[in-house]
Design a protein around this motif. Structure first.
Motif, PDB file in Angstrom:
ATOM      1  N   ILE A 512      -3.945  27.598  -2.138  1.00  0.00           N
ATOM      2  CA  ILE A 512      -5.122  26.859  -2.620  1.00  0.00           C
ATOM      3  C   ILE A 512      -6.366  27.275  -1.850  1.00  0.00           C
ATOM      4  N   SER A 513      -6.244  27.461  -0.524  1.00  0.00           N
ATOM      5  CA  SER A 513      -7.415  27.853   0.267  1.00  0.00           C
ATOM      6  C   SER A 513      -7.931  29.229  -0.127  1.00  0.00           C
ATOM      7  N   ILE A 514      -7.034  30.114  -0.552  1.00  0.00           N
ATOM      8  CA  ILE A 514      -7.442  31.476  -0.928  1.00  0.00           C
ATOM      9  C   ILE A 514      -7.979  31.546  -2.347  1.00  0.00           C
ATOM     10  N   PHE A 515      -7.349  30.835  -3.281  1.00  0.00           N
ATOM     11  CA  PHE A 515      -7.660  31.029  -4.700  1.00  0.00           C
ATOM     12  C   PHE A 515      -8.522  29.930  -5.321  1.00  0.00           C
ATOM     13  N   LEU A 662       2.955  41.279   3.460  1.00  0.00           N
ATOM     14  CA  LEU A 662       1.645  41.622   2.913  1.00  0.00           C
ATOM     15  C   LEU A 662       0.709  42.158   3.981  1.00  0.00           C
ATOM     16  N   LYS A 663       0.810  41.633   5.208  1.00  0.00           N
ATOM     17  CA  LYS A 663      -0.052  42.159   6.266  1.00  0.00           C
ATOM     18  C   LYS A 663       0.318  43.594   6.623  1.00  0.00           C
ATOM     19  N   ASP A 664       1.627  43.881   6.577  1.00  0.00           N
ATOM     20  CA  ASP A 664       2.050  45.252   6.848  1.00  0.00           C
ATOM     21  C   ASP A 664       1.503  46.202   5.791  1.00  0.00           C
ATOM     22  N   GLU A 665       1.552  45.758   4.536  1.00  0.00           N
ATOM     23  CA  GLU A 665       1.024  46.611   3.468  1.00  0.00           C
ATOM     24  C   GLU A 665      -0.487  46.739   3.590  1.00  0.00           C
ATOM     25  N   MET A 666      -1.129  45.621   3.973  1.00  0.00           N
ATOM     26  CA  MET A 666      -2.570  45.654   4.124  1.00  0.00           C
ATOM     27  C   MET A 666      -2.980  46.598   5.253  1.00  0.00           C
ATOM     28  N   SER A 667      -2.180  46.612   6.331  1.00  0.00           N
ATOM     29  CA  SER A 667      -2.508  47.501   7.448  1.00  0.00           C
ATOM     30  C   SER A 667      -2.378  48.959   7.045  1.00  0.00           C
ATOM     31  N   GLN A 668      -1.437  49.246   6.124  1.00  0.00           N
ATOM     32  CA  GLN A 668      -1.309  50.628   5.641  1.00  0.00           C
ATOM     33  C   GLN A 668      -2.536  51.029   4.829  1.00  0.00           C
ATOM     34  N   ASP A 669      -3.000  50.108   3.991  1.00  0.00           N
ATOM     35  CA  ASP A 669      -4.157  50.410   3.150  1.00  0.00           C
ATOM     36  C   ASP A 669      -5.424  50.618   3.977  1.00  0.00           C
ATOM     37  N   GLU A 670      -5.480  49.938   5.132  1.00  0.00           N
ATOM     38  CA  GLU A 670      -6.712  49.974   5.901  1.00  0.00           C
ATOM     39  C   GLU A 670      -6.685  51.000   7.032  1.00  0.00           C
ATOM     40  N   ILE A 716      -5.325  41.026   0.255  1.00  0.00           N
ATOM     41  CA  ILE A 716      -4.081  41.523  -0.322  1.00  0.00           C
ATOM     42  C   ILE A 716      -3.450  40.503  -1.259  1.00  0.00           C
ATOM     43  N   MET A 717      -3.639  39.202  -0.964  1.00  0.00           N
ATOM     44  CA  MET A 717      -3.093  38.163  -1.845  1.00  0.00           C
ATOM     45  C   MET A 717      -3.773  38.232  -3.220  1.00  0.00           C
ATOM     46  N   LYS A 718      -5.077  38.449  -3.219  1.00  0.00           N
ATOM     47  CA  LYS A 718      -5.789  38.542  -4.496  1.00  0.00           C
ATOM     48  C   LYS A 718      -5.416  39.807  -5.249  1.00  0.00           C
ATOM     49  N   LYS A 719      -5.006  40.797  -4.510  1.00  0.00           N
ATOM     50  CA  LYS A 719      -4.561  42.023  -5.160  1.00  0.00           C
ATOM     51  C   LYS A 719      -3.194  41.822  -5.820  1.00  0.00           C
ATOM     52  N   LYS A 720      -2.324  41.071  -5.147  1.00  0.00           N
ATOM     53  CA  LYS A 720      -0.959  40.876  -5.661  1.00  0.00           C
ATOM     54  C   LYS A 720      -0.914  39.831  -6.783  1.00  0.00           C
ATOM     55  N   PHE A 721      -1.629  38.711  -6.599  1.00  0.00           N
ATOM     56  CA  PHE A 721      -1.671  37.660  -7.616  1.00  0.00           C
ATOM     57  C   PHE A 721      -3.002  37.798  -8.352  1.00  0.00           C
ATOM     58  N   LYS A 722      -2.962  38.536  -9.461  1.00  0.00           N
ATOM     59  CA  LYS A 722      -4.193  38.968 -10.112  1.00  0.00           C
ATOM     60  C   LYS A 722      -4.934  37.834 -10.816  1.00  0.00           C
ATOM     61  N   LYS A 723      -4.188  36.822 -11.294  1.00  0.00           N
ATOM     62  CA  LYS A 723      -4.811  35.713 -12.019  1.00  0.00           C
ATOM     63  C   LYS A 723      -4.375  34.395 -11.405  1.00  0.00           C
ATOM     64  N   LYS A 724      -5.180  33.381 -11.636  1.00  0.00           N
ATOM     65  CA  LYS A 724      -4.820  32.050 -11.144  1.00  0.00           C
ATOM     66  C   LYS A 724      -3.579  31.519 -11.855  1.00  0.00           C
ATOM     67  N   ALA A 725      -3.323  31.998 -13.064  1.00  0.00           N
ATOM     68  CA  ALA A 725      -2.112  31.585 -13.777  1.00  0.00           C
ATOM     69  C   ALA A 725      -0.865  32.054 -13.031  1.00  0.00           C
TER      70      ALA A 725
END
Length: 819
Positions: A512-515, A662-670, A716-725
Motif C-alpha cells: 500500500i505504501s508503494i502503490f 528483488l533487491k538482488d535483481e535491482m542491484s544487478q540492474d544498477e 523494482i516493485m513497480k516494474k514487477k507489478f505493472k498494474k494496481k490490479a
C-alpha cells in the motif's frame, strides 16, 4: 529475608480488571505458557513484598465453575487442586450482584479466600456505596478495595492484606437452598462419607456438585460387578473417566474390580483417581449403581417439589443469597444517567451499532496508515543506512569477499531493515486494540455482532476469537475453546483465518505504501472488510449445508466504559509487539539467509554472487508461476510466486522473500549506473541525516508523486507489478489462502487431520478463485476472450462446490462427525 513462597490464584469474571491487577502486581516478572495437558494460555508472575516472595497465578476469567468450557474447567481444576495457598477473588464493585455468583461457588468450595473489590472509582461514579466491613462479615473473609488501573496506595494495602490473610481460615458462610434440597444434600453428605474423599474437599460442596453433575450429563457409567467388566462409553484409556468412549478396563472372572470405590477402602490409587474425577466434574462415574440410582431418585423428587430442574434450584439459592447480601451492604444515592448509558444508546442501538463498529475499524486503519507510514519510510532509510549500506561499506574497507558482504549486509542486514519497517504499523494496530479492550468497547462489539453471528450459526461469544484473529490466528483458534458446541467451534475455526492477522499486515503496508500512497487507508480497510465478508459468507455456507442445528445462547457482561491508562496501553502493546518481533524477526532473518544461499546457487550447482536469473530458486519460482498467472502474477515475476510459498511458513516471510530477491535483481540492474556515477558512493552521516529529513517530510506533507513514501523496493516493485490490479489480486490471495504452519498445526490439534486438510484446501482454493475472478474482471477489456473463459470457469467451480455441500447436508441431515 524470609525464604517462604506464597502462591495465590486470581479468579474473577471477564472484564473485572483481573488481568490489569495481575500486571500491576507482577510488573515485568511474568511468564506465559500453557496449562499442563492443554493449549489454553497460562499466565504466571511473581513479586516480593516485605521479604516474602508471592507467586501469582492468573486463572482464566469465568462467570462460574460449571466446567462447560475449557476455561471454566481449568479455573475449577486449579482451585480444587489445593495448589494455591490463597484464592484472591476479584470482584467488579460497580456490578457486585453479577460478580458475586462466582464468589458463592468459592464459598461453597471452602477454600482460603480474599475478596478484592476492584473498580471502586466506577462504583462511586455510579453512586454505589458499599459497606465493606459488613460485606466481609457476611462472607466471613477479608475484603479490600482497589482501583487496578491506577498507581495508588491501595495496591500496597492489597499486598499487605495478602500477607496478613490467615491461610487456615476457611469461610464458614453456607449458601442455603430450598428445604427439600437441603434435606437431600444432608443425605448425600452422609453417603459420601463412605467414600475416600480427599481431606481438602468439602462434603457439602461435593454433594451439591453431585446433583449439578447429575443434571449436566445424561449417561451413566456403572461400577463393575465381580464377574466381568468392559468399561465402555466414557473411558479415557484407563477404564474410567469422561473421555472419548474408547477406553476399556477389563477384569478376569472372579477378580475384584480394582477401581470400584466400594471395594477400594483407603487405597491411595483410588484417592488419586477420586481427586481427578472431582477436578474434571466426572465424580459420579466413580460411584456404584446404588448411589447413582439414589441420586437420580432424589433429583426427581426435588424437581417434583420445586417444579424446577436442579440447575435452576441451585442458581436460585445462590442468587437468593446474593440478593439478600446486596440489599444489606449496598446503598445507592440518587440515580442519574451515567456516561456509559448515554454512549451505549448509540453504540448498541439497533441501527447504529454495526455501522459504528465499522467506523471504529476504519479509524484504527486510518491512524495506522497516516501515523505509521512516515515511520516506515524513516526506519527503512535509517536501518538501511546502518545495517545494509553502512555495514557493506565497512566490510568493503576490510576487503571482505563479495559473497560474505552479500550474506551479512544485503541478506541479514536487509532482513533487519525489513523487520524494522513493519514495527510502526504493528505498533499502532496493537495500541488501537489495547485502547478498544481497556475502554470496554470490545465486549460491546461482541454484543452488537451477536444478532448477526447467530444468523451464521454462532453465538456472539464467537466474536472474541474472530477479533483475536486480527492479532494472530493461533490464539484465535485456541480461543474457540470458549464455545461449548463442537459445531460452533468448527465454524469459528473455519472463519478465523479470514481475519487478517498481524503477520499479514506488514505485507499490506509494504504494497500500500508503494502503490497507493496516503489513500492506502481505504485500500487497507477494503482488504480487512473483504476478509470479514468472506468469513461471513463461509459461515453462512457451511451453516446452511452441513453444519445445520441450533445455536447456543450467549450471555456477556458489558463493563462500564473506562479511560485507558497510558501505562496499561503500553504494557499490553509491548508484550504483544515483543512477541511478534521475536517470532517474525527470527523467521525473516532465517528465511533471507536461506533465500540468499539458494538464490546464489545456479542450476549447474555452482555458487556465485548475483546468479538470481539462473539460480535454483529462480527455477522453482518459474516452474510454479503458471499456476498463479490467472491471478496476475506474470512470467517475469517469479519472485512473487516464491513469496506465496514461503508465506506458508509465516505470512511476514513474503516481505523477507521479496526484499531479498528483488533487491538482488535491482542491484544487478544498477551495477552499470553505480560504476558510472560517483554520486552513488555511500556517506554514512549524510545518510543518517537524510532519514530524519524523510521523517519530517512524511509528517509535513511534502510528498513525491506517490505520496512521499521513500522505499528502497519501490522501483523494482513497480516494474514487477505493472498494474494496481496485479497488486490487489496478490493481496487478496495473501488475505485468504492457507494460514501459516503454526496455525495449521493448531488446527490439527484442535480438530483432526481430516478437518485440517479440508480447511486448508478450502482456503487455498477459494483464494485462487477470488483473486482470479477479481483480476480477470479488472482486466477484462484488455483480453475479453480469455478473461471471460476464466470467469466462467471460476463461477462453475463455485456452483459445483455449493451444490456438493448442499447434497452432503441433505444426506447427513446434521449428523456430522465434527471431530
Amino acid at each position: 529475608m524470609n525464604d517462604k513462597t506464597l502462591t495465590i490464584a486470581l479468579t474473577g469474571n471477564p472484564n473485572c480488571g483481573k488481568t490489569t491487577l495481575f500486571n500491576a502486581l507482577t510488573g515485568s516478572q511474568q511468564t506465559v505458557g500453557n496449562w499442563a495437558g492443554v493449549t489454553v494460555e497460562h499466565k504466571e508472575g511473581s513479586l516480593t513484598h516485605n521479604g516474602v516472595r508471592i507467586r501469582v497465578i492468573d486463572l482464566p476469567g469465568t462467570y462460574s465453575f460449571s466446567a462447560l468450557s475449557e476455561d471454566e474447567q481449568i479455573a475449577n481444576n486449579f482451585v480444587q487442586s489445593n495448589k494455591a495457598d490463597l484464592i484472591v477473588n476479584i470482584v467488579d464493585a460497580s456490578n457486585l450482584e453479577r460478580n458475586l455468583y462466582l464468589t458463592t461457588q468459592l464459598l461453597e468450595m471452602k477454600v482460603p479466600m480474599l475478596v478484592v473489590l476492584n473498580m471502586m472509582d466506577v462504583a462511586k461514579s455510579n453512586n454505589i456505596i458499599i459497606d465493606i466491613e459488613h460485606l466481609a462479615k457476611h462472607l466471613d473473609c477479608p475484603v479490600v478495595t482497589t482501583i487496578a488501573n491506577r498507581r495508588s496506595d491501595n495496591l500496597v494495602q492489597l499486598k499487605d492484606a495478602i500477607l496478613a490473610a490467615d491461610l487456615n481460615a476457611i469461610p464458614k458462610t453456607d449458601i442455603k437452598y430450598d428445604d427439600i434440597f437441603e434435606k437431600y444434600i444432608t443425605e448425600v453428605k452422609d453417603l459420601l462419607k463412605e467414600f475416600d474423599v480427599p481431606e481438602h474437599i468439602d462434603y457439602r460442596w461435593l454433594a451439591v456438585k453431585m446433583f449439578e453433575d447429575n443434571h449436566q450429563y445424561s449417561e451413566r457409567a456403572k461400577c463393575p460387578n465381580r464377574e466381568q467388566h468392559h468399561g465402555q462409553g466414557h473411558g479415557n484409556g484407563h477404564g474410567y473417566g469422561h473421555g472419548n468412549g474408547q477406553g476399556r478396563g477389563r477384569h478376569r472372572q472372579g477378580e475384584h474390580p480394582e477401581n470400584c470405590p466400594r471395594k477400594m477402602g483407603r487405597n491411595s490409587r483410588f484417592r488419586k483417581k477420586m481427586q481427578q474425577a472431582i477436578e474434571t466434574e466426572t465424580l459420579r462415574y466413580y460411584l456404584d449403581e446404588s448411589f447413582s440410582n439414589k441420586l437420580t431418585e432424589m433429583s426427581l423428587k426435588i424437581k417434583k417439589h420445586t417444579r424446577d430442574s436442579i440447575d435452576v434450584v441451585i442458581a436460585d439459592g445462590r442468587y437468593g443469597f446474593i440478593r439478600g447480601l446486596s440489599k444489606d451492604v449496598i446503598r445507592r444515592s440518587a440515580l442519574r444517567r451515567n456516561v456509559t448509558e448515554l454512549i451505549d444508546n448509540v453504540l448498541l442501538s439497533k441501527y447504529l451499532g454495526i455501522p459504528s463498529f465499522f467506523i471504529v475499524l476504519f479509524l484504527v486503519f486510518s491512524l495506522t496508515i497516516t501515523v505509521g507510514t512516515p515511520f516506515i519510510d524513516f526506519l527503512d532509510s535509517f536501518m538501511g543506512a546502518i545495517f545494509v549500506d553502512g555495514f557493506a561499506n565497512l566490510l568493503e574497507s576490510f576487503s571482505a569477499p563479495l559473497w560474505l558482504i552479500n550474506i551479512l549486509a544485503h541478506s541479514i542486514g536487509g532482513g533487519i531493515q525489513t523487520v524494522a519497517t513493519f514495527i510502526p504499523p504493528i505498533f499502532f494496530i496493537f495500541v488501537s486494540l489495547a485502547i478498544l479492550e481497556d475502554s470496554g468497547y470490545m465486549s460491546r462489539a461482541a454484543f452488537v455482532m451477536d444478532r448477526f453471528l447467530r444468523f451464521l450459526g454462532l453465538p456472539g461469544k464467537a466474536f472474541i476469537p474472530l477479533m483475536v484473529g486480527f492479532g494472530c490466528t493461533v490464539p484465535a483458534i485456541l480461543a474457540t475453546r470458549t464455545l461449548e458446541s463442537k459445531k460452533e467451534r468448527l465454524i469459528a475455526i473455519l472463519m478465523t483465518p479470514f481475519m487478517s492477522c498481524g503477520a499479514k499486515f506488514p505485507v499490506y503496508a509494504l504494497f500500500i505504501s508503494i502503490f497507493f500512497g496516503r489513500n492506502g487507508s481505504f485500500v487497507l480497510f477494503g482488504i480487512y472488510l473483504l476478509g470479514i465478508i468472506l468469513a461471513i459468507l463461509t459461515g453462512l455456507l457451511f451453516k446452511s449445508t452441513i453444519f445445520q442445528g441450533e445455536t447456543s445462547t450467549f450471555v456477556m457482561e458489558l463493563p462500564p466504559y473506562h479511560i485507558p491508562t497510558f501505562r496499561g496501553i503500553l504494557t499490553h502493546t509491548w508484550f504483544r509487539l515483543k512477541g511478534f518481533i521475536q517470532k517474525a524477526g527470527l523467521m525473516i532473518l532465517v528465511l533471507v539467509v536461506i533465500m540468499s544461499i539458494f538464490g546464489n546457487i545456479g542450476m549447474d550447482g555452482k555458487f556465485g554472487q548475483n546468479r538470481q536469473s539462473d539460480s535454483l530458486l529462480a527455477g522453482f519460482g518459474k516452474m510454479i508461476t503458471p499456476i498463479f498467472q490467472p491471478i496476475g502474477i506474470e512470467k517475469d515475476n517469479w519472485e512473487a510466486s516464491v513469496g506465496l510459498v514461503t508465506g506458508l511458513f509465516a505470512k511476514e516471510a513474503v516481505i523477507g522473500t521479496l526484499s531479498v530477491l528483488l533487491k538482488d535483481e535491482m542491484s544487478q540492474d544498477e551495477t552499470t549506473e553505480a560504476a558510472e556515477s560517483e554520486a552513488t558512493q555511500f556517506h554514512f552521516w549524510p545518510a543518517i541525516g537524510n532519514s530524519f529529513v524523510i521523517l519530517y517530510q512524511g509528517f509535513a506533507g511534502s510528498p513525491d508523486e506517490e505520496g512521499g513514501e521513500v522505499n528502497s523496493l519501490r522501483p523494482i516493485m513497480k516494474k514487477k507489478f505493472k498494474k494496481k490490479a496485479n497488486v490487489l489480486a496478490y493481496l487478496i490471495f495473501i488475505l485468504i489462502y492457507a494460514p501459516c504452519v503454526a496455525a495449521i498445526g493448531t488446527m490439527f490439534n484442535e480438530t483432526n487431520g481430516k478437518w485440517t486438510t479440508i480447511i486448508v484446501a478450502y482456503l487455498t482454493g477459494l483464494a485462487w478463485l477470488i483473486a482470479m475472478l477479481f483480476y480477470q474482471s479488472a482486466t477484462f477489456f484488455s483480453h475479453p476472450l480469455s478473461s471471460g473463459l476464466w470467469i466462467l470457469t471460476g463461477l462453475s467451480i463455485m456452483a459445483t462446490f455449493y451444490l456438493t455441500l448442499r447434497h452432503m447436508g441433505k444426506t447427513l441431515k446434521g449428523r456430522v462427525n465434527y471431530w
